[in-house]
Design an enzyme around this catalytic site. Structure first.
Site, PDB file in Angstrom:
ATOM      1  N   LYS A 112       0.826  -1.213   0.000  1.00 16.18           N
ATOM      2  CA  LYS A 112       0.000   0.000   0.000  1.00 16.18           C
ATOM      3  C   LYS A 112       0.854   1.254   0.000  1.00 16.18           C
ATOM      4  O   LYS A 112       0.523   2.242  -0.651  1.00 16.18           O
ATOM      5  CB  LYS A 112      -0.950   0.016   1.213  1.00 16.18           C
ATOM      6  CG  LYS A 112      -2.114  -0.937   1.069  1.00 16.18           C
ATOM      7  CD  LYS A 112      -3.203  -0.644   2.091  1.00 16.18           C
ATOM      8  CE  LYS A 112      -4.354  -1.643   1.965  1.00 16.18           C
ATOM      9  NZ  LYS A 112      -5.337  -1.506   3.043  1.00 16.18           N
ATOM     10  N   LYS A 195      -4.968 -11.062  -6.447  1.00 18.50           N
ATOM     11  CA  LYS A 195      -6.251 -11.182  -5.749  1.00 18.50           C
ATOM     12  C   LYS A 195      -7.217 -10.070  -6.160  1.00 18.50           C
ATOM     13  O   LYS A 195      -6.798  -8.966  -6.527  1.00 18.50           O
ATOM     14  CB  LYS A 195      -6.040 -11.157  -4.225  1.00 18.50           C
ATOM     15  CG  LYS A 195      -5.626  -9.810  -3.691  1.00 18.50           C
ATOM     16  CD  LYS A 195      -5.713  -9.697  -2.177  1.00 18.50           C
ATOM     17  CE  LYS A 195      -5.300  -8.275  -1.789  1.00 18.50           C
ATOM     18  NZ  LYS A 195      -5.297  -7.969  -0.402  1.00 18.50           N
ATOM     19  N   LYS A 198     -10.344  -4.312  -3.458  1.00 22.05           N
ATOM     20  CA  LYS A 198     -11.054  -3.033  -3.502  1.00 22.05           C
ATOM     21  C   LYS A 198     -10.149  -1.932  -4.022  1.00 22.05           C
ATOM     22  O   LYS A 198     -10.565  -1.072  -4.777  1.00 22.05           O
ATOM     23  CB  LYS A 198     -11.478  -2.628  -2.075  1.00 22.05           C
ATOM     24  CG  LYS A 198     -12.734  -3.290  -1.597  1.00 22.05           C
ATOM     25  CD  LYS A 198     -13.143  -2.761  -0.213  1.00 22.05           C
ATOM     26  CE  LYS A 198     -12.494  -3.574   0.884  1.00 22.05           C
ATOM     27  NZ  LYS A 198     -13.344  -3.748   2.083  1.00 22.05           N
TER      28      LYS A 198
HETATM   29  P1  TYM Z   1     -10.645  -6.064   4.356  1.00 23.54           P
HETATM   30  O1  TYM Z   1     -11.676  -5.062   4.716  1.00 23.54           O
HETATM   31  O2  TYM Z   1      -9.637  -5.688   3.309  1.00 23.54           O
HETATM   32  O3  TYM Z   1     -11.326  -7.405   3.875  1.00 23.54           O
HETATM   33  C1  TYM Z   1     -12.340  -8.053   4.614  1.00 23.54           C
HETATM   34  C2  TYM Z   1     -12.151  -9.547   4.534  1.00 23.54           C
HETATM   35  O4  TYM Z   1     -12.192 -10.001   3.180  1.00 23.54           O
HETATM   36  C3  TYM Z   1     -11.076 -10.833   2.922  1.00 23.54           C
HETATM   37  N1  TYM Z   1     -10.683 -10.695   1.504  1.00 23.54           N
HETATM   38  C4  TYM Z   1     -10.600 -11.714   0.634  1.00 23.54           C
HETATM   39  N2  TYM Z   1     -10.820 -13.034   0.781  1.00 23.54           N
HETATM   40  C5  TYM Z   1     -10.668 -13.816  -0.325  1.00 23.54           C
HETATM   41  N3  TYM Z   1     -10.315 -13.325  -1.543  1.00 23.54           N
HETATM   42  C6  TYM Z   1     -10.083 -12.012  -1.735  1.00 23.54           C
HETATM   43  N4  TYM Z   1      -9.741 -11.536  -2.933  1.00 23.54           N
HETATM   44  C7  TYM Z   1     -10.226 -11.139  -0.600  1.00 23.54           C
HETATM   45  N5  TYM Z   1     -10.084  -9.801  -0.434  1.00 23.54           N
HETATM   46  C8  TYM Z   1     -10.374  -9.545   0.854  1.00 23.54           C
HETATM   47  C9  TYM Z   1      -9.988 -10.319   3.845  1.00 23.54           C
HETATM   48  O5  TYM Z   1      -8.984 -11.303   4.058  1.00 23.54           O
HETATM   49  C10 TYM Z   1     -10.779 -10.006   5.091  1.00 23.54           C
HETATM   50  O6  TYM Z   1     -10.949 -11.160   5.885  1.00 23.54           O
HETATM   51  N6  TYM Z   1      -7.367  -5.660   8.106  1.00 23.54           N
HETATM   52  C11 TYM Z   1      -8.655  -6.201   7.717  1.00 23.54           C
HETATM   53  C12 TYM Z   1      -9.799  -5.689   8.578  1.00 23.54           C
HETATM   54  C13 TYM Z   1      -9.603  -5.875  10.044  1.00 23.54           C
HETATM   55  C14 TYM Z   1      -9.701  -7.095  10.763  1.00 23.54           C
HETATM   56  C15 TYM Z   1      -9.444  -6.755  12.116  1.00 23.54           C
HETATM   57  C16 TYM Z   1      -9.952  -8.407  10.391  1.00 23.54           C
HETATM   58  C17 TYM Z   1      -9.330  -4.901  10.930  1.00 23.54           C
HETATM   59  N7  TYM Z   1      -9.240  -5.422  12.199  1.00 23.54           N
HETATM   60  C18 TYM Z   1      -9.450  -7.740  13.101  1.00 23.54           C
HETATM   61  C19 TYM Z   1      -9.963  -9.385  11.388  1.00 23.54           C
HETATM   62  C20 TYM Z   1      -9.710  -9.047  12.740  1.00 23.54           C
HETATM   63  C21 TYM Z   1      -8.943  -5.809   6.293  1.00 23.54           C
HETATM   64  O7  TYM Z   1      -8.440  -4.828   5.809  1.00 23.54           O
HETATM   65  O8  TYM Z   1      -9.875  -6.565   5.670  1.00 23.54           O
END
Ligand code: TYM
Length: 332
Positions: A112, A195, A198
């Site tokens: 990022k 992958k 967003k």
């Molecule tokens: P975020 O908001 O980017 O994504 C949310 C969830 O979606 C999963 N994900 C995917 N899974 C499969 N294939 C993909 N292409 C794909 N893109 C996204 C992510 O792995 C995630 O599970 N840092 C985290 C948010 C967060 C969090 C936490 C998660 C903040 N605090 C505590 C768990 C526990 C994030 O940015 O996810």
């Protein structure tokens, strides 16, 4: 009941298919037999460019999507991260026990910050994983259901918990990642070697759950595959086809080997068309459900108020223990 916790950022107007298959689908299943906490990490969302006018709307919209996808506020605790000051407080403390080098090795930070340019990347982006560790450790979670891209952050969280426990005595439960086999990494439809994301995917490569179903169908019809004809699961040599089979299998609850057998002798066009139908059938009712929930923002806010109260009880207890272990003077 074992405890489970996870979060999804409010950084877009819609979740995408990777978010659902990699994460939210598991959340829905886990609420049945876990003490489940699910939240919208809005504090994380300000580590990259954001528009204040849309952040609040997207946060509410994220909550509506979670409920529309099957989270039941009677069965799990749903809340917004910024409503709980404990997250920021514990994040600060964990930062003081995180090595600079350790934080520098986080691949998501490297990606990022490279995209934003070193001068524009914020310190918040750098310490993001500590805030995520705080999110998890505050709730003493046994399991954290996430996609593959969060594995390294989970590993850091475990290391921090172990380090803290070793130094100050048992304080945090060391959480296990809960990463689904198969759908943990849904790939971009236009570039199946990366992958679905967003922030990084082009519009043709990402499938948003709330976009026009006709556009979704079109994206599947023009998904990138390869120059062969055979429908076979081989992620290394045929990443495009493998990705389509993964999505198909997850949404239809059918084994990949069954699908391979079904499509023997058929063409990519057949596979894409049938898969488009499966995805459209899944997303079709969602938009209306989300709209219905958004039409009653007061009810959503009540869900979040209840969630914050319940979350605050657990988070407050852990934070008090942390203060005591570290040697902060109690407030009288
Ligand atoms: P975020 O908001 O980017 O994504 C949310 C969830 O979606 C999963 N994900 C995917 N899974 C499969 N294939 C993909 N292409 C794909 N893109 C996204 C992510 O792995 C995630 O599970 N840092 C985290 C948010 C967060 C969090 C936490 C998660 C903040 N605090 C505590 C768990 C526990 C994030 O940015 O996810």
């Amino acid at each position: 009941r074992p405890r489970v916790l996870s979060g999804i950022q409010p950084t877009a107007d819609s979740f995408h298919l990777g978010n659902y298959l990699g994460a939210v689908r598991q959340w829905v299943a886990l609420q049945e037999d876990h003490d489940a906490f699910y939240f919208v990490p809005d504090l994380h969302a300000i580590t990259v460019d954001h528009d204040p006018k849309t952040l609040a709307a997207r946060t509410r919209n994220a909550v509506a999507q979670l409920i529309a996808l099957g989270l039941d506020p009677e069965r799990c605790t749903i809340f917004v991260q910024s409503h709980l000051p404990q997250h920021s407080e514990l994040a600060w403390i964990l930062q003081c026990y995180t090595g600079f080098g350790e934080a520098s090795r986080m691949t998501q930070f490297k990606d990022k910050s490279a995209r934003q340019g070193a001068d524009r990347a914020s310190v918040g982006l750098f310490t993001y994983p500590d805030l995520m560790a705080a999110d998890i450790l505050l709730y003493q979670a046994h399991r954290v259901p996430v996609g593959e891209d969060q594995r390294q952050h989970l590993e850091l969280t475990r290391n921090l918990a172990q380090r803290f426990n070793q130094r100050f005595g048992q304080t945090f439960r060391v959480p296990e990642p809960f990463i689904p086999p198969g759908a943990a990494k849904i790939q971009d439809l236009q570039d199946p070697t990366v992958k679905m994301s967003k922030s990084a995917s082009a519009p043709g490569g990402i499938v948003e759950l709330l976009e026009d179903p006709k556009r979704i169908a079109k994206k599947f019809r023009s998904a990138v595959t390869d120059n062969e004809r055979e429908i076979r699961y081989d992620p290394e040599h045929k990443p495009g086809v493998a990705n389509l089979l993964t999505i198909y299998s997850a949404l239809s609850d059918r084994k990949i080997t069954e699908l391979e057998a079904d499509y023997e002798g058929k063409g990519y066009g057949d596979l894409k068309k049938d898969l488009a139908d499966v995805v459209v059938a899944f997303v079709e009712p969602l938009r209306e459900r989300v709209q219905g929930l958004m039409d009653d923002p007061a009810e959503l806010d009540r869900v979040l108020a209840r969630g914050a109260t319940r979350a605050g009880e657990v988070a407050g207890e852990t934070l008090a223990l942390v203060h005591e272990k570290i040697g902060f003077l109690p407030k009288s």
